[in-house]
Each structure stands twice: as structure tokens, then as C-alpha cells.
Design an enzyme around this catalytic site. Structure first.
Site, PDB file in Angstrom:
ATOM      1  N   CYS A  83      14.943  50.788 -80.767  1.00 18.43           N
ATOM      2  CA  CYS A  83      14.699  50.899 -82.204  1.00 18.43           C
ATOM      3  C   CYS A  83      15.818  51.678 -82.900  1.00 18.43           C
ATOM      4  O   CYS A  83      16.919  51.153 -83.045  1.00 18.43           O
ATOM      5  CB  CYS A  83      13.317  51.497 -82.467  1.00 18.43           C
ATOM      6  SG  CYS A  83      12.787  51.295 -84.169  1.00 18.43           S
ATOM      7  N   HIS A 178       9.466  48.987 -79.234  1.00 22.10           N
ATOM      8  CA  HIS A 178       9.121  50.100 -78.345  1.00 22.10           C
ATOM      9  C   HIS A 178       8.249  49.606 -77.203  1.00 22.10           C
ATOM     10  O   HIS A 178       7.301  48.865 -77.428  1.00 22.10           O
ATOM     11  CB  HIS A 178       8.338  51.176 -79.097  1.00 22.10           C
ATOM     12  CG  HIS A 178       9.089  51.730 -80.260  1.00 22.10           C
ATOM     13  ND1 HIS A 178      10.032  52.720 -80.128  1.00 22.10           N
ATOM     14  CD2 HIS A 178       9.072  51.418 -81.581  1.00 22.10           C
ATOM     15  CE1 HIS A 178      10.549  52.997 -81.314  1.00 22.10           C
ATOM     16  NE2 HIS A 178       9.983  52.211 -82.216  1.00 22.10           N
ATOM     17  N   GLU A 180       7.744  52.246 -74.891  1.00 23.16           N
ATOM     18  CA  GLU A 180       7.435  53.589 -74.376  1.00 23.16           C
ATOM     19  C   GLU A 180       6.147  54.161 -74.966  1.00 23.16           C
ATOM     20  O   GLU A 180       5.702  55.223 -74.546  1.00 23.16           O
ATOM     21  CB  GLU A 180       8.612  54.532 -74.614  1.00 23.16           C
ATOM     22  CG  GLU A 180       8.833  54.985 -76.052  1.00 23.16           C
ATOM     23  CD  GLU A 180       9.612  53.981 -76.897  1.00 23.16           C
ATOM     24  OE1 GLU A 180       9.864  52.855 -76.421  1.00 23.16           O
ATOM     25  OE2 GLU A 180       9.963  54.320 -78.041  1.00 23.16           O
TER      26      GLU A 180
END
Lengths: 202, 294
Positions: A83, A178, A180
């Protein structure tokens, strides 16, 4: 995991979701440390640039002399940007009203927040092309950047609609989304396996 | 039962995760927003008057003019937040229609509803709410807040109440981690929140959403102190634009928030900033004039 035991991964921790990346590395038992100053790059084998606010992160990179240090690091060691991290790695930022200079380590051009502001942020399932096998993975797009141009030698590993969203070239990998925020570590494992494990263990 | 793992909620909390380690600055016009962005703010909070002016001028404090919010949205690339009054469903809907990135249902404005907060599950846009203790934090989360700011006394330049509340929340969360299930049921009953939320805190020792600090931060050292006490990012209201040199102070507070454990950097950031906002001692404010208790 045994194969990761010799690795030490750095996470750029100036601002953003560095803690989420740390959690994922911990899940895999990978040693990791935060990078806030140039000297923190010395003992690490690979660097993750997290999500966050790219303008804030770039300002802090320049304020704490990290720009040249990261560029130099990239000449021998791998970097993955997610990102905001992808914006930092890009060659050019479209509509660059904050007048920030990206690190230009990957031949892609970026438009910021191009899927819309937060009310248009979304989660979806992506098919990632990882080492020739199609891997399904949950992906979260938060005020996400859009890749507007992919350089000739840059490999596309995943797309959303018609946009490339996961790309790599040489020792740089970048994702506009993302992974994570979840416990799914597939993409992190791909980064570690393909960019690091063989090289560090030789 | 509320599903805290649903996709929409995760996307809201996701933006809060992205704001961690940063400074969110109150701004009242596009010029200030630009100064904040240049200084490295991770987001700006658009409002008509900073808390210290609301405090000194009195009167009813409301949502800002949409033109002003649009003006700020157009000039910066970082997320733009805006405040609505507690319980003011319509102000919240207006802000959502303006596509602000976060709504602060804020006690700094004059509450519109003396009983109910907004049901924040009904919105696409994420909300942040203030709290003074764990019960308030969990009630706001059960109403759908995606971020909590542990609040001091806004507009004072006195960090002591933020410190007090951060300390209290941490200490209660720690005590939950060693409680039996019976005791947790008791806590849920006292706090008037679902037992699942209480069990979640007992398991992790943390709130299920990011917890930032707000209220009274005026110096780089104040910001570092909030981080030291477990805040995951810092809101600065009057502290920047009510000081002598806003641009330099803003940069200094950003540096101190990033490097809060590196006191040489915090010391350097603290040099030569000129006068901080004058402020008022929070303990001198009569109870009925406190904003935090709203």
C-alpha cells in the site's frame, strides 16, 4: 519455521501498520526488528515497508536520512512494500499535489487513493500467481493506490479487475493491498521463500 | 450477537491500523491542513474552532461547514476526519455523504443527545470516540466505534488527565487478564457491555481496536509520554496552532511520536520551539465545565 531461522527482517516503523507485519513475522517465527534510522538497516536481510500514510512516511524518511540508505540497501537486499510502501517504491506518483518524491526502486507509476476514499475501502479474495500455482488469498484495499503503468520487465503476480495489484522485479515486490491485517501469511511466505531463504542460507 | 470479524468492520479498523504511530492534527482551514501535512501528520481533523477556543468563547459547538471540510479534503492527500456532536445522527450522515475518512463523535462539541450515542454499525464510514475508562471504551466499541481515543481534558494544554486515563485503562485491562470467568461476568455487568468484548480484553490485555491518546498534548515530550503509556498514536488539538511556531512544533511532535523511545531525538525536537500554548491547569476547571465528562 526451521527454514527461516537465519533470517532477520526489518520493518520500516516511521508510521503505519508496522505492528501488523511484526505479528505475521512472529507467527512464522521469523526474527524481526523495527527500522527508524539508517543504522537499523545494517543487521537485517530484507525490509518490509508497511501501509500507512505515504506522505507522512516519505517526509520522515527524508527527515531522518533514510532515503539514500534504503536505496543503497535495495542494491543487494530485497524490499516488499504494501500500500503506502508500494507508493514509496514507485517511479512516479500521478497528481502529486503533496510534492513528495518516491524512492523510484520499481518501474511502476501510481495514482494515490484511486479506488476512492475510506467509504470505498473493501476486502476481497484475490488469486495470486505464486511460483506457478494459483493461490487464493484475502486482500484488504484501504484508500488503496492504483498501479497506472507497469514497466516492461515488471512481472504481474495478481490483478483486481484490470489493474495489476501485486508486482515484482529483481529484488523488489509491491502490493497495493494488505494481507497483514489477517492471519494469512501466504504472501509473506512467498516473499521470504523467493527473495530471501535461498540467498541467506547459501 | 455482534460480529466483530465482519468484513466491513475489519476494513474500518484497518484504516485505524494505518494511522498508528502518527499524529492527527486539528485544523480549522486549508492553510493549516497544508502545514500539518507538510509537517508529517498522518491525518487531519477538520473543525470550526479548536477546543481551547470552544472553551474560551463558549456557546454551542457544532459540525463544521461542509465547504470548509471540502476545502481541506481538496488540498491534502492524507485522511481527513471531522467531528459530529454526540448522538447527532444527521450530522454524521452529512459527514459520511461528504466522504470524510473518519468521523469523531466528539465530546468537544456540544452533545446533541443526552442519552444515546450514534449506532455506528449503520455507517460505511468508521468512527472514533473518546473514553476515560475501560467501560466507556467498550461501550463505544459495542456501538461500532473502530478506534478509541483515550481522552484528557481538551483545549487545556495540560496532559495530566490523558495520563490519568491511559494509566487507569491499562491497569484495569491488566487486571482482567488474571480474572476468572465469574469475575469477567461481573465486569461485563458493571460496564454494561457484552461479555464477549470483556473476554477479548481479558485474553489479549488490549482493546480490540487501536487506542490513541487525545487531550492536552502540547509538547514533543507530551506526545512521547502518551506513547510510553501505551497510546498507539496521538491526537493534537489546540497544542499546535495555538503555539508560537505551529509548523516547527508540528514537525517536532511528529518526530517525538515516531521516535518516542529515542530521547536524544525527542530532546532535539524539543529545542527552540518558542512558547507552547499557554493553557490552563485541568484541575482548576470546575467539574461542570469539563468536556471529558460529556
Amino acid at each position: 519455521m526451521e527454514k527461516y531461522k537465519n533470517l532477520q527482517i526489518g520493518i520500516l516503523a516511521l508510521q503505519g501498520d508496522y505492528e501488523c507485519h511484526k505479528k505475521q513475522l512472529n507467527l512464522l517465527g521469523v526474527k524481526n526488528s523495527y527500522v527508524k534510522l539508517p543504522e537499523h538497516l545494517k543487521k537485517i536481510d530484507g525490509l518490509i515497508i508497511p501501509g500507512g500514510e505515504s506522505t507522512a512516511i516519505i517526509k520522515l524518511i527524508d527527515r531522518f536520512d533514510l532515503r539514500d540508505a534504503i536505496v543503497k540497501f535495495s542494491q543487494t537486499k530485497p524490499i516488499w512494500g504494501t500500500c503506502a510502501g508500494m507508493i514509496l517504491l514507485s517511479k512516479e506518483i500521478e497528481d502529486n499535489q503533496a510534492e513528495v518524491q518516491p524512492l523510484q526502486l520499481l518501474d511502476i507509476d501510481i495514482a494515490r487513493t484511486a479506488y476512492g476514499r475510506q467509504v470505498f475501502s473493501f476486502e476481497t479474495q484475490l488469486i495470486l500467481d505464486l511460483n506457478g500455482s494459483q493461490t487464493e488469498c484475502p486482500a484488504t484495499f484501504i484508500r488503496a493506490p492504483r498501479i497506472k503503468r507497469v514497466g516492461e520487465k515488471v512481472k504481474i503476480l495478481a490483478s483486481y479487475n484490470d489493474d495489476a495489484v501485486l508486482v515484482e522485479k529483481d529484488n523488489i515486490m509491491a502490493s497495493s493491498f494488505h494481507t497483514e491485517l489477517e492471519n494469512n501469511t501466504k504472501l509473506l511466505e512467498y516473499f521470504l521463500d523467493n527473495f530471501l531463504v535461498d540467498k541467506v542460507n547459501i | 450477537m455482534i460480529d466483530y470479524s465482519n468484513k466491513e468492520y475489519k476494513v474500518k479498523v484497518g484504516l485505524a491500523e494505518m494511522l498508528k504511530g502518527g499524529v492527527i492534527m486539528d485544523v480549522i482551514n486549508p492553510e493549516q491542513a497544508k502545514i500539518a501535512e507538510d509537517a508529517g501528520a498522518s491525518a487531519v481533523m477538520a473543525l470550526e474552532r479548536v477546543p481551547s477556543d470552544i472553551r474560551s468563547q463558549g456557546g454551542v459547538a457544532r459540525m463544521s461547514d461542509p465547504d470548509m471540510i471540502e476545502g481541506i479534503k481538496n488540498i491534502v492527500t492524507i485522511p481527513v476526519m471531522a467531528k459530529c456532536r454526540i448522538g447527532h445522527i444527521s450530522e454524521a450522515r452529512i459527514l459520511e455523504s461528504l466522504e470524510v475518512d473518519f468521523i469523531d463523535e466528539s465530546e468537544v462539541l456540544t452533545p446533541a443527545d443526552e442519552v444515546y450515542h450514534i449506532n455506528k454499525w449503520n455507517y460505511k464510514v468508521p468512527f472514533v470516540c473518546g473514553c476515560r475508562n475501560l467501560g466507556e471504551a467498550l461501550r463505544r466499541i459495542s456501538e461500532g466505534a473502530a478506534m478509541i481515543r483515550t481522552k484528557g481534558e481538551a483545549g487545556t494544554g495540560d496532559v495530566s488527565h490523558a495520563v490519568k486515563h491511559l494509566r487507569e485503562i491499562n491497569s484495569i485491562m491488566k487486571s482482567l487478564t488474571i480474572m476468572t470467568d465469574e469475575e469477567l461476568f461481573g465486569v461485563a455487568k458493571n460496564f454494561q457491555v457484552p461479555i464477549d468484548l470483556v473476554r477479548g480484553v481479558a485474553k489479549t490485555g488490549k482493546l480490540p481496536v487501536p487506542n490513541f491518546a487525545a487531550g492536552g498534548v502540547a509538547t514533543p515530550a507530551d506526545a512521547a509520554l502518551c506513547m510510553e503509556l501505551g497510546a498507539e498514536a496521538v491526537f493534537v488539538g489546540s497544542g499546535i496552532f495555538k503555539s508560537d511556531n505551529p509548523s516547527q512544533r508540528a514537525k517536532a511532535i511528529v518526530a517525538a511520536t515516531t521516535h518516542w523511545q529515542d530521547y536524544k531525538i525527542v530532546a532535539d525536537a524539543s529545542r527552540g520551539l518558542g512558547e507552547a500554548m499557554k493553557g490552563i491547569q485541568a484541575s482548576d476547571i470546575p467539574d461542570e465545565e469539563l468536556l471529558q465528562t460529556r
